[in-house]
Write a protein that holds these residues in place. Sequence first.
Motif, PDB file in Angstrom:
ATOM      1  N   GLU A   5      20.731  -2.190   8.611  1.00  0.00           N
ATOM      2  CA  GLU A   5      20.018  -3.469   8.678  1.00  0.00           C
ATOM      3  C   GLU A   5      18.548  -3.233   8.971  1.00  0.00           C
ATOM      4  OE1 GLU A   5      21.444  -6.687   8.228  1.00  0.00           O
ATOM      5  OE2 GLU A   5      22.924  -5.310   7.381  1.00  0.00           O
ATOM      6  N   GLY A   6      17.735  -4.213   8.619  1.00  0.00           N
ATOM      7  CA  GLY A   6      16.307  -4.100   8.944  1.00  0.00           C
ATOM      8  C   GLY A   6      15.441  -4.750   7.893  1.00  0.00           C
ATOM      9  N   HIS A   7      14.205  -4.325   7.825  1.00  0.00           N
ATOM     10  CA  HIS A   7      13.225  -4.849   6.881  1.00  0.00           C
ATOM     11  C   HIS A   7      13.745  -4.669   5.445  1.00  0.00           C
ATOM     12  CE1 HIS A   7       9.398  -5.217   4.723  1.00  0.00           C
ATOM     13  NE2 HIS A   7       8.895  -5.756   5.829  1.00  0.00           N
ATOM     14  N   PRO A   8      13.452  -5.630   4.547  1.00  0.00           N
ATOM     15  CA  PRO A   8      13.919  -5.508   3.159  1.00  0.00           C
ATOM     16  C   PRO A   8      13.456  -4.230   2.446  1.00  0.00           C
ATOM     17  CG  PRO A   8      12.940  -7.686   3.521  1.00  0.00           C
ATOM     18  CD  PRO A   8      12.738  -6.901   4.781  1.00  0.00           C
ATOM     19  N   LEU A   9      12.390  -3.596   2.921  1.00  0.00           N
ATOM     20  CA  LEU A   9      11.917  -2.351   2.302  1.00  0.00           C
ATOM     21  C   LEU A   9      12.854  -1.176   2.592  1.00  0.00           C
ATOM     22  CD1 LEU A   9       8.060  -2.263   2.989  1.00  0.00           C
ATOM     23  CD2 LEU A   9       9.123  -1.985   0.749  1.00  0.00           C
ATOM     24  N   LEU A  10      13.623  -1.278   3.658  1.00  0.00           N
ATOM     25  CA  LEU A  10      14.455  -0.160   4.096  1.00  0.00           C
ATOM     26  C   LEU A  10      15.459   0.221   3.014  1.00  0.00           C
ATOM     27  CD1 LEU A  10      14.906   1.666   6.588  1.00  0.00           C
ATOM     28  CD2 LEU A  10      16.671   0.060   7.325  1.00  0.00           C
ATOM     29  N   GLY A  11      15.397   1.484   2.563  1.00  0.00           N
ATOM     30  CA  GLY A  11      16.305   1.960   1.531  1.00  0.00           C
ATOM     31  C   GLY A  11      15.876   1.598   0.116  1.00  0.00           C
ATOM     32  N   ARG A  12      14.726   0.935  -0.010  1.00  0.00           N
ATOM     33  CA  ARG A  12      14.224   0.580  -1.343  1.00  0.00           C
ATOM     34  C   ARG A  12      12.964   1.370  -1.670  1.00  0.00           C
ATOM     35  NH1 ARG A  12      16.470  -4.650   0.076  1.00  0.00           N
ATOM     36  NH2 ARG A  12      17.992  -5.217  -1.541  1.00  0.00           N
ATOM     37  N   ARG A  13      12.558   1.325  -2.938  1.00  0.00           N
ATOM     38  CA  ARG A  13      11.375   2.051  -3.386  1.00  0.00           C
ATOM     39  C   ARG A  13      10.133   1.505  -2.692  1.00  0.00           C
ATOM     40  NH1 ARG A  13       9.157  -1.810  -6.270  1.00  0.00           N
ATOM     41  NH2 ARG A  13       7.530  -0.805  -7.479  1.00  0.00           N
ATOM     42  N   MET A  14       9.241   2.405  -2.328  1.00  0.00           N
ATOM     43  CA  MET A  14       7.963   2.016  -1.729  1.00  0.00           C
ATOM     44  C   MET A  14       7.026   1.581  -2.857  1.00  0.00           C
ATOM     45  SD  MET A  14       5.955   1.785   0.902  1.00  0.00           S
ATOM     46  CE  MET A  14       4.165   1.650   1.142  1.00  0.00           C
ATOM     47  N   PRO A  15       6.462   0.356  -2.773  1.00  0.00           N
ATOM     48  CA  PRO A  15       5.514  -0.057  -3.821  1.00  0.00           C
ATOM     49  C   PRO A  15       4.283   0.853  -3.860  1.00  0.00           C
ATOM     50  CG  PRO A  15       6.183  -1.942  -2.447  1.00  0.00           C
ATOM     51  CD  PRO A  15       6.676  -0.696  -1.770  1.00  0.00           C
ATOM     52  N   ASP A  16       3.767   1.051  -5.045  1.00  0.00           N
ATOM     53  CA  ASP A  16       2.615   1.954  -5.229  1.00  0.00           C
ATOM     54  C   ASP A  16       1.302   1.213  -4.987  1.00  0.00           C
ATOM     55  OD1 ASP A  16       1.073   4.137  -5.907  1.00  0.00           O
ATOM     56  OD2 ASP A  16       1.098   3.665  -8.052  1.00  0.00           O
ATOM     57  N   HIS A  17       1.059   0.884  -3.727  1.00  0.00           N
ATOM     58  CA  HIS A  17      -0.134   0.109  -3.395  1.00  0.00           C
ATOM     59  C   HIS A  17      -1.410   0.954  -3.439  1.00  0.00           C
ATOM     60  CE1 HIS A  17       2.108  -3.408  -2.555  1.00  0.00           C
ATOM     61  NE2 HIS A  17       2.612  -3.014  -1.403  1.00  0.00           N
ATOM     62  N   ASP A  18      -2.521   0.278  -3.659  1.00  0.00           N
ATOM     63  CA  ASP A  18      -3.847   0.902  -3.522  1.00  0.00           C
ATOM     64  C   ASP A  18      -4.245   0.802  -2.058  1.00  0.00           C
ATOM     65  OD1 ASP A  18      -4.735   1.559  -6.299  1.00  0.00           O
ATOM     66  OD2 ASP A  18      -4.333  -0.578  -6.590  1.00  0.00           O
ATOM     67  N   LEU A  19      -4.371   1.942  -1.404  1.00  0.00           N
ATOM     68  CA  LEU A  19      -4.674   1.977   0.025  1.00  0.00           C
ATOM     69  C   LEU A  19      -6.134   2.325   0.273  1.00  0.00           C
ATOM     70  CD1 LEU A  19      -1.607   4.213   1.018  1.00  0.00           C
ATOM     71  CD2 LEU A  19      -1.704   1.706   1.126  1.00  0.00           C
ATOM     72  N   ALA A  20      -6.644   1.842   1.393  1.00  0.00           N
ATOM     73  CA  ALA A  20      -7.966   2.280   1.839  1.00  0.00           C
ATOM     74  C   ALA A  20      -7.744   3.247   3.005  1.00  0.00           C
ATOM     75  CB  ALA A  20      -8.788   1.077   2.302  1.00  0.00           C
ATOM     76  N   THR A  21      -8.320   4.455   2.893  1.00  0.00           N
ATOM     77  CA  THR A  21      -8.176   5.434   3.980  1.00  0.00           C
ATOM     78  C   THR A  21      -9.556   5.956   4.358  1.00  0.00           C
ATOM     79  OG1 THR A  21      -8.068   7.467   2.653  1.00  0.00           O
ATOM     80  CG2 THR A  21      -6.018   6.215   2.870  1.00  0.00           C
ATOM     81  N   ALA A  22      -9.597   6.710   5.451  1.00  0.00           N
ATOM     82  CA  ALA A  22     -10.864   7.290   5.908  1.00  0.00           C
ATOM     83  C   ALA A  22     -11.444   8.210   4.836  1.00  0.00           C
ATOM     84  CB  ALA A  22     -10.641   8.058   7.206  1.00  0.00           C
ATOM     85  N   ASP A  23     -10.576   8.774   3.991  1.00  0.00           N
ATOM     86  CA  ASP A  23     -11.037   9.670   2.924  1.00  0.00           C
ATOM     87  C   ASP A  23     -11.268   8.934   1.602  1.00  0.00           C
ATOM     88  OD1 ASP A  23     -10.707  11.745   4.738  1.00  0.00           O
ATOM     89  OD2 ASP A  23      -8.599  12.023   4.167  1.00  0.00           O
ATOM     90  N   GLY A  24     -11.326   7.602   1.669  1.00  0.00           N
ATOM     91  CA  GLY A  24     -11.544   6.832   0.441  1.00  0.00           C
ATOM     92  C   GLY A  24     -10.258   6.205  -0.076  1.00  0.00           C
ATOM     93  N   PRO A  25     -10.336   5.546  -1.246  1.00  0.00           N
ATOM     94  CA  PRO A  25      -9.157   4.865  -1.782  1.00  0.00           C
ATOM     95  C   PRO A  25      -8.093   5.853  -2.246  1.00  0.00           C
ATOM     96  CG  PRO A  25     -10.985   4.704  -3.332  1.00  0.00           C
ATOM     97  CD  PRO A  25     -11.520   5.393  -2.114  1.00  0.00           C
TER      98      PRO A  25
END
Length: 505
Positions: free
Chosen positions: A395-415
């Motif tokens: 049980e838990g968040h709907p993401l648990l056990g499912r594919r991680m979406p390929d989001h565009d992230l912002a990080t300290a090293d850039g996108p």
Amino acid sequence: MGTQMSMTEHAVVIAGGGPTGLMLAGELALAGVDVAIVERRPRQELAGARAGGLHSRTIEVLDQRGIADRFLSEGQVAQVAGFGGTHLDISDFPTRHNYGLGLWQIHIERILAGWVNELEVTTYRGREVTGFAQGGTGVDIKLADGGQLRAEYLVGCDGGRSLVRKAAGIEFPGSDPTVSNLIAEVEMAEEPELGIRRDAFGLHALGKLKYEIHDGEVVFLDGGPVQVMVTEAHLGNTTEPTLSDLSEALIAVYGTDYGAHNPTWISRFTDMARQAATYRDRRVLLAGDAAHVHSPDGGQGLNTGIQDAVNLGWKLAQVVKGTSPVSLLDTYHAERHPVAARVLRNSMAQVALRRADERTAALRDTVSELLSMDEPRKRFGAMMSGLDVHYDLGEGHPLLGRRMPDHDLATADGPLRVCTLLHRAKPVLLNLGEPGRFDITSWADRVRLVDAEYVGAWELPAIGAVTAPTAVLIRPDGYVAWVGEPTDSGLPDALSTWFGGSTSE
């Protein structure tokens, strides 16, 4: 003694260098495991086109390794998801690859083999596994030429008639065929009637190897060999199909064989639906068609096999390296067996919808009407494209056990894209809250910690909007193993379960 000395050893030997075997070899090589492929074909070239495409989730999986563009640059992007003859448009799905790819297996294998060669995997070509003996510490593998290999693990990626499966004594329960088809690539003296035909025998299709897609429609180009798919009038032929078998089947349907001659290849397939009772017997594992066979309806076989490989690869690597206990391999069967069982079920349903009688035609129209509604379209579109795979991680968040979406992230090293984080096939703890909230020093050698920001919506295929998580643990296969906060006691458990005990233990 001499024979013992000359036996070549590898950590893992893969029987079969088709799409599943190639993908698995790549995954193991990325993890730094000594892996070898034994492939009976002297060269990678396939006689024949075989499977014809990649579904959305498979393209995502290839993107996770940074190689999707190699396939996209050669294939035809198109809406390929369908069910029982009904087209399922996924162009509004929340994925970067909201489409499928038309690309013959011969090209899929060539591109995968190119990637595997860059990773310097040993390949024994023109060799075949004929038997093996399992012991406490490994497997002694016999080859047709009298040679021997030794491995800690042997994986059968050797197709529907898998010798590895048979030699391991693994049962292959399921149902016998109800329909038999010939597929071939052949030259024709006369111009054939291109397109799809349905009659009392079933479904038939004639097309050209050379085609382009314009506005979603396939346009065949002039000249060249013809691709034939014809349903046979009789079941039960188990011999290698011949040109006269093909002529006979064509004449029964079209009244002529169009002067068919000079076949490049002829192959027979049925709707036999069987699945290995277990995907593992001690040190021997099965993946791809060796583990599951079914009709090609829905184009799911090759895609399921590639995804088997991506589920198994990192787990087997951790067991070989001693990072994880052998029990981690039990999760391979637990996660992948239900996925293929569902593929068998939905391909059988589609075969039933192909039948030529009037009652089935009425049923087909009814199903088509249902699938044109939004909710069923999304649900079946997500199933047929592989985007809705859900491993039961509790049980838990709907993401648990499912594919991680390929989001565009912002990080300290850039996108950065999520997919980019997975190129090395290492797990990632993605912290989307305040930077520096996590200390996973004990797993630092195995799990990459990334602080990032993402401001967009979180949406899953067929499920819709979900609450934005503040942290996710992503497995090397792109599935989410944990969702939560740094204070959650569940994180060390999830890290230990999937990526081995902490180094401080």
